[in-house]
Design a protein around this motif. Sequence first.
Motif, mmCIF file in Angstrom:
data_model
loop_
_atom_site.group_PDB
_atom_site.id
_atom_site.type_symbol
_atom_site.label_atom_id
_atom_site.label_comp_id
_atom_site.label_asym_id
_atom_site.label_seq_id
_atom_site.Cartn_x
_atom_site.Cartn_y
_atom_site.Cartn_z
ATOM 1 N N PRO A 101 146.790 29.899 -46.799
ATOM 2 C CA PRO A 101 145.094 29.121 -47.257
ATOM 3 C C PRO A 101 144.130 29.768 -46.120
ATOM 4 O O PRO A 101 143.212 30.121 -46.793
ATOM 5 N N GLU A 102 144.452 29.412 -44.932
ATOM 6 C CA GLU A 102 143.412 29.729 -43.674
ATOM 7 C C GLU A 102 143.360 30.868 -44.291
ATOM 8 O O GLU A 102 142.335 31.934 -43.733
ATOM 9 N N GLN A 103 144.560 31.442 -44.192
ATOM 10 C CA GLN A 103 144.940 33.051 -43.867
ATOM 11 C C GLN A 103 143.596 33.875 -44.954
ATOM 12 O O GLN A 103 143.198 34.243 -44.866
ATOM 13 N N ARG A 104 144.179 33.017 -46.185
ATOM 14 C CA ARG A 104 143.186 33.520 -47.350
ATOM 15 C C ARG A 104 141.647 33.460 -47.319
ATOM 16 O O ARG A 104 140.591 34.463 -47.554
ATOM 17 N N ARG A 105 141.600 32.585 -46.596
ATOM 18 C CA ARG A 105 140.079 32.470 -46.636
ATOM 19 C C ARG A 105 138.993 32.726 -45.550
ATOM 20 O O ARG A 105 138.359 33.544 -45.664
ATOM 21 N N ILE A 106 140.474 33.702 -44.215
ATOM 22 C CA ILE A 106 139.581 34.266 -43.371
ATOM 23 C C ILE A 106 139.489 35.589 -43.901
ATOM 24 O O ILE A 106 138.520 36.139 -43.263
ATOM 25 N N ALA A 107 140.324 36.271 -44.840
ATOM 26 C CA ALA A 107 140.421 37.715 -44.897
ATOM 27 C C ALA A 107 139.339 37.691 -46.095
ATOM 28 O O ALA A 107 138.489 39.025 -45.800
ATOM 29 N N ALA A 108 139.144 37.066 -47.019
ATOM 30 C CA ALA A 108 138.017 36.727 -48.094
ATOM 31 C C ALA A 108 136.843 37.012 -46.475
ATOM 32 O O ALA A 108 135.817 37.413 -47.793
ATOM 33 N N ILE A 109 136.776 36.101 -45.757
ATOM 34 C CA ILE A 109 135.710 36.152 -44.680
ATOM 35 C C ILE A 109 134.974 37.887 -44.887
ATOM 36 O O ILE A 109 134.105 38.397 -45.071
ATOM 37 N N LEU A 110 136.314 38.016 -44.124
ATOM 38 C CA LEU A 110 135.954 39.442 -43.402
ATOM 39 C C LEU A 110 136.146 40.413 -44.604
ATOM 40 O O LEU A 110 135.240 41.352 -44.016
ATOM 41 N N ASP A 111 136.398 40.744 -44.909
ATOM 42 C CA ASP A 111 136.464 42.073 -46.536
ATOM 43 C C ASP A 111 134.694 41.637 -47.311
ATOM 44 O O ASP A 111 133.833 42.323 -47.296
ATOM 45 N N GLU A 112 134.058 40.646 -47.562
ATOM 46 C CA GLU A 112 132.923 40.327 -48.260
ATOM 47 C C GLU A 112 131.709 40.897 -46.543
ATOM 48 O O GLU A 112 131.052 41.458 -47.369
ATOM 49 N N ALA A 113 132.172 40.511 -45.345
ATOM 50 C CA ALA A 113 131.152 40.755 -44.490
ATOM 51 C C ALA A 113 131.764 42.817 -44.532
ATOM 52 O O ALA A 113 130.580 43.250 -44.481
ATOM 53 N N ALA A 114 132.905 43.082 -44.308
ATOM 54 C CA ALA A 114 132.703 44.368 -44.535
ATOM 55 C C ALA A 114 132.241 45.187 -45.846
ATOM 56 O O ALA A 114 131.493 46.468 -45.299
ATOM 57 N N ALA A 115 132.494 44.557 -47.010
ATOM 58 C CA ALA A 115 131.708 44.929 -48.259
ATOM 59 C C ALA A 115 130.027 44.874 -48.072
ATOM 60 O O ALA A 115 129.765 46.026 -48.227
ATOM 61 N N LEU A 116 129.530 43.929 -47.028
ATOM 62 C CA LEU A 116 127.931 43.885 -46.907
ATOM 63 C C LEU A 116 127.848 45.251 -46.137
ATOM 64 O O LEU A 116 126.821 46.012 -46.332
ATOM 65 N N ARG A 117 128.347 45.474 -44.637
ATOM 66 C CA ARG A 117 127.903 46.402 -44.317
ATOM 67 C C ARG A 117 128.064 47.669 -44.744
ATOM 68 O O ARG A 117 127.712 48.407 -44.514
#
Length: 386
Positions: free
Chosen positions: A150-166
């Motif tokens: 679950p923590e892996q999923r949360r971390i990946a989602a945060i970084l995916d969202e940040a990358a999408a914003l960039r």
Amino acid sequence: MRWETVPLGEVARVVSGATPKTGVPEYWGGPIPWATPAELSRLGSSRIHATERTLTEAGFSSSGVNILPVGSVLLSSRAPIGLVAINTVPMGTNQGFKSLVPSDRVLAPFLYWWLKSHTALLQSKGRGATFLELSKAEVERLQIPLPPLPEQRRIAAILDEAAALRSTWGETRESARRAISSRISALLSKSTDIKPLAQLLAEPMRNGISPSRGGRYEGEVLTLSAITRGAFDPRQRKSDLFAAPHAADKLAIEGLHLICRGNGNAELVGAMVAVTEQLDGVAFPDTMIGFRPSSEINSPTLVAAWRHPTVRDQLRRAARTTNGTYKVNQQSLSSIMVPVPRREDQEQIAALDAERTKLDSQLAQGLVSLDELFASLQHRAFRGEL
């Protein structure tokens, strides 16, 4: 929350790639995607959906290519080391990969971001005399911090969202550039007055100065990178020795226009920029031609007109190749026909160019801030600090 550190080989199967014989047509053009590191370098996202080359069943069987299941993490192991992507269809790779098939202990997006944030580490593990390569054993030995799923999923989602914003911010910047460039191009295209560059000069063209092996005078000179990146970059300069002190007509002073005389890339030959700031004693090199435009055409209009497709076509035809280098000279440039818009259109082009410069600077600063934020997120993510 408990994190453990484990060898990568314990949580993912490392798979090497292979290449069928390129001279056998029966091996190529089939239904099996086959990736190369070059394709990963051009990806605009973390996912790879298709490849330029594909294999037939015969090509697959002949070479021992491993088919990676959907959701594997492709990792380039040479030329260069450290490019990563997640495949969305079954796919093979060439021998420049040590890809990873995740077990049920690690999620592909988490593994992708961990590898992406540790490029320097991956490259430091490369070995080889001719070129550096990351071995299968080195990949398997890499120590990866592993939180619960679950923590892996949360971390990946945060970084995916940040990358999408960039990505969105970068697309906004490109969209703004294209919109303003389109308006400038429309103003140039409606111009009915066309003149050779020779008639638009306030002074004769001149070549720059070259360093001298036996030179006794130290001085600074621009490099071609100062004018071949779309805008004048005063940071691209070097110190060298010259036969004489820089003459006044060889200095890169504000308002001077510089043209690239020669380059191995045909698209960069003839590239023009205006020197936009006063430099102290910096010359322009013999690989450039310098001049000042007359009052008949303002600087933003001339630079924009010089990039117009009709002018670029003329420059391609004028360029000559010598030992793989494309070259133009003062004589060939003098006859290039340039659109000269009406004065009111020139003023509008100058205003649009200033707007583009201001907007691009603002968006570039925003992108720098996002990059810094993203780097911080990546650093914190794998230390358990998010």
